[in-house]
Design an enzyme around this catalytic site. Sequence first.
Site, PDB file in Angstrom:
ATOM      1  N   GLY A 137       6.911   9.944  -9.512  1.00 37.18           N
ATOM      2  CA  GLY A 137       6.698   9.275 -10.791  1.00 37.18           C
ATOM      3  C   GLY A 137       7.986   8.884 -11.471  1.00 37.18           C
ATOM      4  O   GLY A 137       7.987   8.356 -12.567  1.00 37.18           O
ATOM      5  N   CYS A 138       9.100   9.137 -10.812  1.00 43.85           N
ATOM      6  CA  CYS A 138      10.398   8.781 -11.389  1.00 43.85           C
ATOM      7  C   CYS A 138      10.708   7.333 -11.016  1.00 43.85           C
ATOM      8  O   CYS A 138      10.741   6.993  -9.848  1.00 43.85           O
ATOM      9  CB  CYS A 138      11.460   9.709 -10.814  1.00 43.85           C
ATOM     10  SG  CYS A 138      13.077   9.503 -11.528  1.00 43.85           S
TER      11      CYS A 138
END
Lengths: 121, 111, 98
Positions: free
Chosen positions: B109-110
């Site tokens: 999710g980065c």
Amino acid sequence: MSEVKKFMFVNRKAPYGTIYALESLEVVLITAAFDQDVSLVFLDDGVYQLKKGQQTKGIETKNFSPAYRALDGYDIEKLYVEKESMEARGLSEEDLLVDVTVLSRAEMGELMDQQDVVLSF
Amino acid sequence: MANIEVDGKSYETDEEGYLINLADWNADVANYIAGTENINMTEQHWEVINFLREYFEEYQIAPAVRVLTKAIGKKLGAEKGTSEYLYGLFPYGPGKQACKIAGLPKPTGCV
Amino acid sequence: MLHIINKSPLTNGALDSCLRVAQSGDILLIEDAVVAATTGNVCAAKLQEAMGRCKVYVLQPDLDARGFGDRLLEGVSSVDYGGFVELTASNKNCQSWL
């Protein structure tokens, strides 16, 4: 800030045989960043995702089951398992690697009804 | 795929410079990657790197920044559990940059 | 709540699981799932039993495509694509079972 919505992730597949379980977990971890009301449901073979003692070395696949124990740190604390699914697989809560709430089929149906968004994996 | 060269030894990385094999990691490699990020490793940097290694060892994922911040605060003291502190150490993001130095994959999710 | 099923109940457990937990609401059978709502299918009985709690719909174009346009189980409502959209709009939420 928009209002908080109830998101439910319904997991019905065993890990490793297909990519669904891992994909679901990744989406859940990402969703955690948005401060929504997230519930995880483990139904049918999805219960196998939470089985203790997974050893994946022999199939040369990443064992992602430890990540379920990290969910608490992501403020995802609502994990539900359907009783019949668990029992049909010869499992009890002691066989699972995280604390879960066990629900009857009717309670599970009601919980689904209350959601704003239900995502199936 | 790319390679980095540390002390005459070659290590595989992806195109963004993250180590391919977790087991390749050691302090020299960490220092080298830090150098490519213009970071001079101090004791404070190592605290975070070591924490990330331990977190990954236990959960098999790299924590999201928010989760890392909270966990660091719990483990190393509240004054260190702030994004100001962590971004001070790793200006391009404690998730992205610290994970790279720690030899871990980019956090899920980065972006 | 609207439950959408798209797999044949003879090869996939989605319909069974849905019928097990759904206490009320609408069930829409599309794609390969439409066979569940055809006369003579082994699943007909459990579908009829579920109709006491839920309303069951079938997507007519999928039924027609498979040659079952004239074998719809009694009590099941047929919808076209517009009806599909209406069902998703009139329900508070929906779940596409995999």
